[in-house]
Scaffold this active site. Structure first.
Site, short mmCIF file in Angstrom:
data_model
loop_
_atom_site.label_atom_id
_atom_site.label_comp_id
_atom_site.label_asym_id
_atom_site.label_seq_id
_atom_site.Cartn_x
_atom_site.Cartn_y
_atom_site.Cartn_z
N ASN A 1 -10.52 -2.95 -6.13
CA ASN A 1 -9.73 -2.04 -6.99
C ASN A 1 -10.36 -1.83 -8.37
O ASN A 1 -10.03 -0.87 -9.07
CB ASN A 1 -8.29 -2.54 -7.16
CG ASN A 1 -7.43 -2.35 -5.94
OD1 ASN A 1 -6.44 -3.05 -5.74
ND2 ASN A 1 -7.78 -1.39 -5.08
N ASP B 1 0.84 -1.21 0.00
CA ASP B 1 0.00 0.00 0.00
C ASP B 1 0.87 1.26 0.00
O ASP B 1 1.95 1.27 0.60
CB ASP B 1 -0.89 -0.03 1.25
CG ASP B 1 -2.05 0.95 1.16
OD1 ASP B 1 -2.26 1.54 0.07
OD2 ASP B 1 -2.73 1.15 2.18
C1 FPP Z 1 -1.80 0.29 -3.32
O1 FPP Z 1 -1.36 1.62 -3.41
C2 FPP Z 1 -1.28 -0.48 -4.42
C3 FPP Z 1 -2.04 -1.06 -5.40
C4 FPP Z 1 -3.51 -0.96 -5.46
C5 FPP Z 1 -1.43 -1.80 -6.50
C6 FPP Z 1 -0.26 -2.65 -6.16
C7 FPP Z 1 0.50 -2.86 -7.41
C8 FPP Z 1 1.84 -2.83 -7.53
C9 FPP Z 1 2.74 -2.74 -6.37
C10 FPP Z 1 2.50 -2.87 -8.84
C11 FPP Z 1 2.27 -4.06 -9.69
C12 FPP Z 1 2.40 -5.37 -9.01
C13 FPP Z 1 3.06 -6.43 -9.54
C14 FPP Z 1 2.97 -7.76 -8.88
C15 FPP Z 1 3.88 -6.32 -10.74
P1 FPP Z 1 -2.44 2.76 -3.56
O2 FPP Z 1 -2.57 3.08 -4.99
O3 FPP Z 1 -3.70 2.34 -2.87
O4 FPP Z 1 -1.73 3.93 -2.79
P2 FPP Z 1 -2.41 5.06 -1.91
O5 FPP Z 1 -3.19 4.37 -0.83
O6 FPP Z 1 -1.25 5.83 -1.39
O7 FPP Z 1 -3.26 5.86 -2.85
#
Ligand code: FPP
Length: 247
Positions: A74, A26
């Site tokens: 998501n 996250d």
């Molecule tokens: C949460 O951060 C992250 C995600 C919803 C996506 C996770 C994906 C990756 C780490 C990249 C791709 C993965 C692989 C396996 C190649 P957020 O967007 O919710 O952050 P925030 O809470 O700060 O807005």
């Protein structure tokens, strides 16, 4: 901080190295916002941190590493961000599978695949087949995954077995239920890490987390490194796990 795991006698804990570590990655968006960059830049850096987590897990001798890459919720994000994340996953699957295989890693994807595009499904199937005999570590990517969906799918398959006379109601126990989950071939996670300072499970491995240890880290996912993983191992080995039994 060294990448090695502290001997148990030095940190007072009573647990050995975790077999299964699961991570809620996250904070990509906040990482980008702090730098006035688009969220996509945060996700790209997040994908680089995935490599760090994998090498940290390999060094620590972890057998299963599960990463929460895209939750069932998501899908409700703006279309542009969903497209972006799917593009990143495609890139990851097309570029990294060879390197995963070289490192002895088996890839497994859990989640509702029906919602993913045909090309991603094909890439996943190819990657799983290509890596299926690798024994050093299993990397599980939770994609379009929700713990409640997974539990409902298990309930449906058990109900169908009962309805068709393949199982009686009295046969339903924890082992049978676990066997109907997407994670039927994995041990429960010993440790669940969440980055970004948020302290919740967000529909991740709901059944499997019954006795997991939790570690909430203040750093944002793109800042996660191999060293972060090593410190998490030390923290975990200082814990006392009782599984509801011993006082
Ligand atoms: C949460 O951060 C992250 C995600 C919803 C996506 C996770 C994906 C990756 C780490 C990249 C791709 C993965 C692989 C396996 C190649 P957020 O967007 O919710 O952050 P925030 O809470 O700060 O807005």
């Amino acid at each position: 901080m060294t990448a090695g795991i502290q001997p148990l006698s030095e940190n007072g804990g009573d647990v050995s190295a975790p077999r299964h570590v699961a991570i809620i990655m996250d904070g990509n968006g906040r990482w980008a916002a702090k730098r006035r960059l688009p969220r996509s830049a945060g996700h790209r850096r997040g994908a680089e941190a995935v490599r760090e987590a994998i090498s940290g897990a390999l060094k620590a001798g972890v057998e299963y590493l599960t990463l929460y890459a895209f939750s069932s919720e998501n899908w409700n994000r703006p279309q542009e961000e969903v497209t972006d994340l799917m593009g990143l996953l495609k890139l990851y699957l097309s570029r990294e599978v060879k390197s995963l295989s070289k490192q002895g890693i088996r890839l497994k994807v859990i989640g509702r695949r029906k919602r993913l595009s045909e090309d991603i499904n094909e890439m996943i199937e190819r990657a799983e087949t290509q890596t299926r005999d690798n024994k050093r570590m299993t990397l599980v990517i939770a994609l379009s995954y929700g713990g409640r969906d997974e539990i409902l799918d298990a309930v449906r398959s058990i109900a169908a077995d009962v309805a068709d006379g393949r199982m009686s109601i009295d046969d339903i126990d924890e082992a049978r239920f676990q066997n109907s989950l997407a994670t039927h071939d994995l041990p429960d996670p010993d440790l669940i890490i969440r980055t970004s300072g948020e302290q919740r499970l967000s529909n991740f491995l709901l059944w499997q987390a019954a006795y997991s240890e939790f570690l909430f880290l203040d750093l944002l996912w793109p800042d996660f490194t191999e060293e972060t993983f090593a410190s998490a191992m030390e923290e975990y080995q200082g814990r006392h796990r009782r599984f509801g039994g011993r006082p």
